[in-house]
Design an enzyme around this catalytic site. Structure first.
Site, PDB file in Angstrom:
ATOM      1  N   LYS A 293       1.128  -2.115  -8.862  1.00 45.53           N
ATOM      2  CA  LYS A 293       0.337  -3.208  -9.864  1.00 45.53           C
ATOM      3  C   LYS A 293      -0.976  -3.555 -10.172  1.00 45.53           C
ATOM      4  O   LYS A 293      -1.627  -3.995  -9.783  1.00 45.53           O
ATOM      5  CB  LYS A 293       0.933  -4.158  -7.871  1.00 45.53           C
TER       6      LYS A 293
ATOM      7  N   ILE B  24      -6.090   0.728  -0.427  1.00 48.45           N
ATOM      8  CA  ILE B  24      -6.987   0.163  -1.367  1.00 48.45           C
ATOM      9  C   ILE B  24      -8.439  -0.969  -0.788  1.00 48.45           C
ATOM     10  O   ILE B  24      -9.197  -1.112  -1.891  1.00 48.45           O
ATOM     11  CB  ILE B  24      -6.234  -0.786  -2.076  1.00 48.45           C
TER      12      ILE B  24
ATOM     13  N   CYS C  57       3.860   6.331   1.733  1.00 48.51           N
ATOM     14  CA  CYS C  57       1.866   5.346   2.232  1.00 48.51           C
ATOM     15  C   CYS C  57       2.502   4.391   2.821  1.00 48.51           C
ATOM     16  O   CYS C  57       3.489   4.397   3.737  1.00 48.51           O
ATOM     17  CB  CYS C  57       1.361   4.835   0.622  1.00 48.51           C
TER      18      CYS C  57
ATOM     19  N   ARG D 269      -3.992  -4.767  -9.506  1.00 48.57           N
ATOM     20  CA  ARG D 269      -4.855  -3.968  -8.770  1.00 48.57           C
ATOM     21  C   ARG D 269      -6.401  -3.946  -9.822  1.00 48.57           C
ATOM     22  O   ARG D 269      -6.697  -3.933  -9.946  1.00 48.57           O
ATOM     23  CB  ARG D 269      -4.459  -2.908  -8.969  1.00 48.57           C
TER      24      ARG D 269
ATOM     25  N   GLY E 190       4.303   2.218  -0.868  1.00 51.80           N
ATOM     26  CA  GLY E 190       4.722   3.188  -1.656  1.00 51.80           C
ATOM     27  C   GLY E 190       4.190   3.171  -3.463  1.00 51.80           C
ATOM     28  O   GLY E 190       4.665   3.328  -3.631  1.00 51.80           O
ATOM     29  N   TRP E 191       3.323   2.656  -3.893  1.00 57.04           N
ATOM     30  CA  TRP E 191       2.875   1.758  -4.841  1.00 57.04           C
ATOM     31  C   TRP E 191       1.519   2.689  -5.140  1.00 57.04           C
ATOM     32  O   TRP E 191       1.210   2.243  -6.512  1.00 57.04           O
ATOM     33  CB  TRP E 191       3.803   1.070  -5.574  1.00 57.04           C
TER      34      TRP E 191
ATOM     35  N   ARG F 252      -1.598   5.294  -3.347  1.00 58.96           N
ATOM     36  CA  ARG F 252      -2.050   6.700  -3.322  1.00 58.96           C
ATOM     37  C   ARG F 252      -0.804   7.800  -3.149  1.00 58.96           C
ATOM     38  O   ARG F 252      -0.824   8.179  -3.588  1.00 58.96           O
ATOM     39  CB  ARG F 252      -1.418   6.345  -1.122  1.00 58.96           C
TER      40      ARG F 252
ATOM     41  N   ASN G 197       0.622   0.431  11.768  1.00 59.35           N
ATOM     42  CA  ASN G 197       1.374  -0.087  11.159  1.00 59.35           C
ATOM     43  C   ASN G 197       2.517  -0.240  12.291  1.00 59.35           C
ATOM     44  O   ASN G 197       3.382  -1.559  11.954  1.00 59.35           O
ATOM     45  CB  ASN G 197       1.686   0.286  10.262  1.00 59.35           C
TER      46      ASN G 197
END
Lengths: 622, 751
Positions: A379, A275, A337, A383, A340-341, A343, A249
């Site tokens: 989300k 994911i 992560c 998801r 941040g939504w 893990r 990243n």
């Protein structure tokens, strides 16, 4: 019974049992309604499938008996139909494709679902979970933490809630500065505050550090968090990603905190996969639990190569890390992560659940989901694939969280107020789109959809039915901060049969301990009542005797059996019926998800209710 | 050395370090200033004491309290740190300085002075001692003594003989020897004696209990005149005369002619037999036997033969699987196996074998129950696989064998008396080629049933584990011999050599394992009871007034939304009453039951129909055989592994809660029965009558999980060597740079 408006019906359809070796099948009629697929077999048994639950529909090659249609549901039901005529099959296939993938939120079931409540009832339902109240329970605001109004108009971060708690010494410019240095503006905020240790779990997204960038405001904010903890100077920064992913990243201008730039932080990777890995792992798991579940050998190696339990373990280990940091070292932890939504939500919520027994109650668990998942912008719609969207955004992140909790309930059967049915019911409804709670991807979006005016909240319905979701083994008097210390050696992780095989009834045990215990409990209560009744009778008689009134009755000792048997008869009615009531349905008059009644029928058949009754009677009449 | 002086200073302490010995037990060697290691990577928890080797056990005697241990399940025969000699699997001596290591066999020499002794136990424990401060020569002597005494060359050298001999001598003046027999059941409420099947009457009672009409007890083997591996009394078809049996017996391997095990209420019988070795006579004898079994069946139904050697894994395979399982659970470092745990477990094949036995037994249950056909289990010698299968079939079919006395009588009947070779299979004499854990496999398979039907068994998993452990204590005659005859022969020889007057007795009477009071206190024995178990209604319920409470069709349907499928099948009238939108559907009938599918179809049909009915916990139990249902018995295999423990968690916490509830029900029922006036709370104070280990302190006792509970309760892994330190926490694991799993997908996928 309510009349069903069908749009479509096909007769002579066969429903195959996927675990039968000799291709046993049921014949019946298949109907499509506006919201459900319905199959009524020749014995009038109904199978209801909500269109939103349909994950995929597949038409297989034509066979001599007809055209096979396989429907895979998001709640892990797999139905295999054989439609006699190919044309019909094609029509069903096309209709289902359309009905199961909606383009607009407004077309989802929640917007038409009507449980016959008025506006004020609905509003009260939405007010049931109050996060401000929850932060108060945790002990914030206090001298170190305060409510920030920085995001009141969603100006700093669109995916965060309006109300955020930050260290008191973090000024608004620091917050704004930090948010510009964090992916999607998700700056560090409070997730959980441990009142006894004065330590906090905070959450955020990855920093935009690239290879060398730094941000003084962000550094200040982290320092403010560690200063807000009077007991320990240093804090842990936990990056829940595998190290390689985080490094990769950096090339995109994101990355992770450089320990040299931040004072008093201890940086740590915990290696939970992204994911996409999770999605394909679940796919592999589902392949394994199909036919391979029948033999011991393929199953275990298949289960292992799916990697699913390894991922569950990774999430659990990270949560334990949080709990230990707070309990053993009194240190605050900041978790992130990438955005941040996903893990981060898993780890923060699970960590809090390990630390605080409140989250192990029915109400507390709802609060936890509302706080760390719904309000912090997991989300859900993407998801869970609520709308016809990008399939790459779909991932079982929340399912994993529920599975982690289930593993904890298995390791600590006395520490949870709720039972497995509660977890399964919640899982059912993250996909059902029947209630507004899980629609949309963040609070801002939910407000725009006016969900509180147009849809209902799931929680009051679950609370009304609380009896079905209670764990009879629960010991409520455990202290608030009784920490759970799960064991995460790999042999303590097992396949969650009641989740992934919940519709394959032949694979389930015939009796449930849960029901036996519930019956035992009922029996106890009844016996106590009987004793009290008898005692009061005895006392009454004694008094009569003292008064010197020798009634005729007294000459004949009371026949002990009659009152008891009478009460036991009522008792029988009472205990057996609740078992039947233990349906995991909350739809009230709505016939949706008839499978709950199947489920309950299964359980209600269990013999012990009657046997234990006999036993009780035996004791009483001896 | 410093520690030594320290110890000498406190003289009274030394006096206390005396071993506790049983009658006939003697200390053969001892060494002082030994350290018992508690953790591999730190010596901070080590205990100081004396290590002794007796003719029964190795014992570590210490004054130090055990660190970190919250609960200890005390065996009255053994101290906290003791290991019976027959429980020792391997003895490893190590010299750190010379970097030498040696596995000690019997009569071996040791060329170095050991600094360390590691004992690998058959029950998966590992115990380690260090001799840094002890005299090098005495350390060596103790090691050699342990090696020598734990690997005796002769059966009569096993401790039980010495013990019993002493008992006989001590009671020489009394009329009888020591009291033995079935013991007091499991203690607690049950006072029933376990039938040992040593006598004619025990067999006769069993025949009558099962209502087997065409069968009789035969005593041709009295004095073991026919076969030395058969019991003196056994049950045969009534139509076979003693003389025929005598003639036939010569043709069977080991002269093990067909033995009756059990009869179903429908008349079909379970029979076990060895193969007929005489090929010329084979067909003729086989025919005669089969005819006789058919004649004993009220419906004269056929006989179904099951060749176990062909359908089940052999004893060597099972032993190999067990060794691998042991490797997995004990020897290999956990970090290495963690990620491969499931495939490693699968690789042992242990679960596969457990499943195979359950599956085959369930198929035979179908034959007996549904096809109403008698079953003959055939096996080369008929004394290995037959024991497992015969027992499992009976556990599944007969609820009596799910009670404690019933289960014990089953083991007497199908194992001890039927000549299961405990001596060889348990390998008490360390002649390893005949070792095989069939008995443990049976306990494991029973555990699977218990796990699937938690309310159907009177006993708990603790009971099963303790029973398994008892096979490794060389005191009980139950698990010491290859056959009842061997007990008589060997103990008579022993008695003669020791000048013990036997009188009328056939051989010495050894303590029975079923006398649980030898091993556990009454309180500790209550842990054998399963709180979920609800006994068969006591006889007084069988009067007419209570019968009304039995489940009737009416009650049944009231608990369901509709009628169950089994009652509704094919009833057209029911369907007519339901709203119909299309008259065509009325013609649709349920698929005809697949009668024409032969036996396999019938089997599946049987299973399916059985599953559709409510489980009758006092009726037939069929195991679930899918992979998610056959599990590893963690309490048995992981109880000594500290890393596997869940503190304040695991099934035992549910057990605890259930015990409180069951106790509450008991107290309340008792109070109600006695019509006792007075405060309810007082009734909870009575301690004597409870069958539960955990007692409710009052109504609605919601006390939380006791601190000392852990998933390995009542066993404690503390004191057994663990691979990692007890203080090893995930936190320190992370901080010490534990490996991070690498992403298995391309990094481009990162969200």
């Amino acid at each position: 019974r309510k009349r069903i408006y069908t749009t479509f019906e096909v007769e002579q359809v066969k429903l195959l049992d996927r675990f039968s070796t000799n291709n046993k099948s049921l014949t019946g009629t298949l109907y499509l309604t506006a919201t459900h697929l319905l199959f009524i077999d020749s014995q009038q048994k109904e199978t209801w499938i909500l269109h939103h639950h349909i994950g995929s529909v597949e038409k297989l090659a034509l066979t001599t008996s007809g055209c096979p249609l396989v429907i895979q549901c998001k709640n892990f039901r797999i139905v295999h139909f054989i439609v006699p005529r190919e044309r019909d099959c094609h029509d069903i296939y096309n209709s289902l494709l359309q009905l199961s993938k909606q383009a607009k939120y407004e077309d989802l079931y929640a917007f038409s679902y009507n449980p016959k409540q008025n506006d004020s009832e609905r509003l009260r339902g939405w007010q049931l979970i109050d996060l401000a109240e929850e932060y108060k329970r945790m002990g914030v605001p206090n001298s170190n933490w305060q409510l920030s109004d920085a995001n009141r108009e969603y100006k700093i971060c669109e995916t965060y809630p309006r109300e955020l708690y930050v260290p008191r010494i973090a000024s608004k410019p620091i917050i704004v500065g930090s948010s510009k240095f964090r992916s999607k503006g998700r700056f560090p905020v409070l997730s959980y505050y441990h009142q006894n240790k004065e330590a906090a779990i905070c959450r955020c997204s990855q920093p935009l550090s690239g290879f060398s960038a730094r941000c003084l405001e962000d550094e200040h904010l982290l320092q403010a968090i560690s200063k807000a903890n009077p007991a320990n100077r240093y804090m842990y920064v936990v990056d829940t990603r595998p190290k390689l992913n985080a490094i990769a990243n950096r090339a995109a201008g994101k990355g992770y905190e450089n320990e040299d730039n931040y004072s008093n932080i201890r940086f740590q990777f915990v290696g939970i996969e992204n994911i996409h890995v999770m999605r394909s792992s679940l796919q592999k798991l589902l392949e394994v639990n199909g036919t391979k579940g029948l033999s011991v050998n393929d199953f275990y190696s298949g289960l292992e190569s799916s990697g699913w339990l390894r991922h569950i373990k990774a999430v659990m280990d990270a949560a334990i890390f949080l709990a230990k940091a707070i309990m053993v070292e009194n240190a605050s932890v900041l978790v992130h992560c990438s955005d941040g939504w996903d893990r981060t939500s898993q780890v923060c919520s699970l960590g809090s659940l390990l630390l605080d027994s409140y989250y192990r109650t029915v109400k507390g668990f709802m609060v936890l989901i509302e706080k760390d998942w719904i309000s912090f912008g997991h989300k859900f719609s993407e998801r869970c694939g609520h709308l016809d969207g990008d399939p790459k955004e779909v991932s079982p992140v929340f399912t994993q969280f529920l599975e982690c909790v289930w593993h904890l309930t298995e390791q600590f059967p006395q520490d949870f107020e709720f039972n497995e049915a509660f977890l399964l019911q919640i899982h059912e409804h993250i996909h059902s789109c029947q209630f507004g709670n899980f629609l949309g991807n963040c609070q801002k979006e939910r407000e725009e959809l006016k969900l509180k005016e147009k849809t209902y909240s799931l929680w009051p319905f679950l609370l009304d039915d609380q009896k079905k979701y209670l764990n009879p083994l629960y010991s409520s008097n455990s202290q608030k901060f009784a920490v759970l210390e799960p064991n995460t050696a790999s042999f303590n992780f097992k396949f969650w049969r009641n989740m992934y095989h919940q519709f394959d009834r032949t694979l389930h045990p015939r009796e449930s301990v849960c029901n036996i215990i519930m019956n035992m409990n009922e029996q106890n209560k009844q016996l106590e009542k009987d004793i009290k009744d008898l005692e009061s009778k005895i006392n009454k008689r004694k008094n009569e005797q003292i008064d010197g009134v020798l009634t005729k009755e007294l000459l004949h000792p009371v026949h002990p059996e009659s009152p008891i048997i009478k009460t036991s008869l009522c008792f029988k009615e009472q205990t057996l019926l609740p078992v039947n009531d233990t349906l995991r349905t909350i739809e009230g008059s709505n016939p949706a998800d008839n499978r709950y009644s199947e489920y309950a029928e299964e359980f209600s058949k269990s013999e012990p209710a009657v046997v234990s009754l006999e036993y009780g009677v035996a004791r009483m009449t001896c | 050395p410093f520690q030594a002086e320290d110890a000498f200073d406190s003289e009274p302490k030394i006096k206390k370090l005396e071993p506790v010995l049983l009658p006939g037990e003697i200390v053969v060697n001892e060494v002082s200033f030994v350290r018992k290691c508690i953790a591999t990577d730190t010596s901070q928890y080590d205990l100081w004491g004396k290590l002794i080797c007796s003719n029964f056990k190795i014992s570590f005697i210490t004054d130090d309290p055990m660190p970190l241990q919250k609960f200890h399940y005390r065996n009255l025969l053994l101290g906290e740190h003791d290991v019976p000699l027959t429980c020792i699997e391997q003895i490893v001596t190590v010299n750190d300085h010379k970097r030498k290591q040696k596995v000690l066999g019997p009569n071996q020499k040791l060329k170095f002075n050991p600094t360390e002794l590691i004992i690998y136990c058959k029950d998966f424990r590992i115990v380690r001692f260090r001799f840094d401060e002890s005299g090098p020569e005495s350390a060596k002597k103790v090691c050699l003594a342990i090696a020598h005494y734990s690997q005796p060359t002769d059966l009569q050298l096993l401790f039980a003989f010495e013990y019993v001999g002493k008992k006989y001598h001590n009671s020489a003046n009394t009329l009888n020897g020591i009291p033995t027999g079935g013991g007091g059941g499991a203690g607690g409420g049950s006072s029933q004696k376990t039938p040992l099947f040593e006598t004619y009457s025990d067999w006769d009672r069993e025949v009558k209990r099962t209502g087997a009409s065409g069968w009789r007890v035969c005593s041709i083997n009295e004095g073991y005149m026919i076969s030395t591996c058969l019991p003196e009394y056994f049950v045969v078809p009534s139509s076979l005369a003693d003389q025929d049996l005598k003639t036939f017996s010569h043709s069977f391997v080991g002269r093990r002619m067909p033995l009756w095990c059990w009869s179903h209420s429908n008349g079909s019988a379970l029979v076990r037999t060895a193969l007929i070795k005489d090929l010329l006579q084979q067909r003729k004898i086989d025919q005669r036997i089969c005819n006789a079994i058919t004649k004993s069946h009220p419906q004269r139904s056929d006989v179904c033969k099951s060749d176990l050697d062909k359908t089940l894994p052999n004893i060597q395979d099972i032993q190999v699987a067990f060794v691998k399982l042991k490797q997995l659970c004990v020897n290999e470092p956990f970090e290495e196996t963690e990620e491969r745990w499931l495939s490693s477990l699968e690789g042992t094949r242990w679960l596969e074998y457990v499943r195979a036995f359950l599956k085959h037994s369930a198929e035979l249950v179908y034959t007996l129950e549904s096809r109403r056909v008698s079953v003959v289990l055939q096996e080369e010698e008929g004394r290995d696989l037959s024991c497992v299968v015969a027992s499992l079939v009976q556990v599944m079919l007969d609820p009596y064998f799910r009670t404690i006395p019933g289960f014990q009588s089953l083991i007497q009947k199908e194992w001890v008396m039927s000549g299961y070779q405990f001596l060889d299979r348990c390998n008490h004499l360390k002649r390893s080629e005949k070792e095989s854990p069939l008995f443990l496999l049976f306990l494991d398979a029973t555990w699977q049933l218990l796990d699937q039907y938690p309310a159907a068994f009177e006993f708990s998993e603790t009971y099963l584990a303790v029973l398994g452990d008892s096979t490794r204590i060389s005191l009980f005659g139950t698990f010491l011999f290859n056959s009842p005859h061997q007990r008589v022969k060997q103990s008579t020889e022993f008695a003669i050599s020791k000048n013990i007057q036997l009188g009328d007795e056939k051989g010495l009477k050894f303590p029975s394992v079923w006398d649980w009071s030898l091993q556990f206190t009454a309180k500790d024995r209550t842990l054998f009871h399963n709180p979920l178990y609800i006994g068969r209604s006591t006889p007084c319920v069988r009067n007419s007034s209570v019968k009304a409470f039995k489940r009737t069709k009416k009650n049944y349907s009231s608990t369901l939304r509709g009628m169950p499928a089994s009652l509704r099948n094919g009833l057209l009238s029911d369907q007519e009453s339901l709203p119909r939108r299309n008259s065509l559907i009325l013609q649709v009938r349920p698929d005809p039951p697949p009668h024409a599918q032969g036996q396999d179809g019938g089997l599946e049909q049987f299973f399916r129909e059985w599953r559709c009915k409510p489980a009758d916990l006092h009726g037939v139990l069929l195991p679930h055989l899918s992979a998610t249902h056959i599990k590893l018995w963690k309490l048995c295999y992981f109880r000594w592994v500290p890393e596997a423990q869940i503190n304040r968690g695991g099934f035992v916490t549910a057990f605890h809660r259930l015990s409180l509830l069951a106790d509450e029900v008991d107290v309340l029922s008792r109070t109600l029965r006695q019509h006792r006036a007075g405060p309810l709370e007082a009734c909870y104070a009575e301690l004597d009558q409870s069958r539960m280990y955990f007692r409710a302190r009052g109504p609605h006792d919601t006390s939380g999980t006791p601190e000392f509970l852990s998933s390995s309760f009542p066993f404690s892994p503390v004191g057994n060597l663990c691979r990692r330190s007890i203080s090893g926490t995930p936190l320190s694991k992370f901080l010490s740079g534990a490996k991070i799993w690498l992403s298995t997908e391309t990094l481009a996928n990162e969200d």
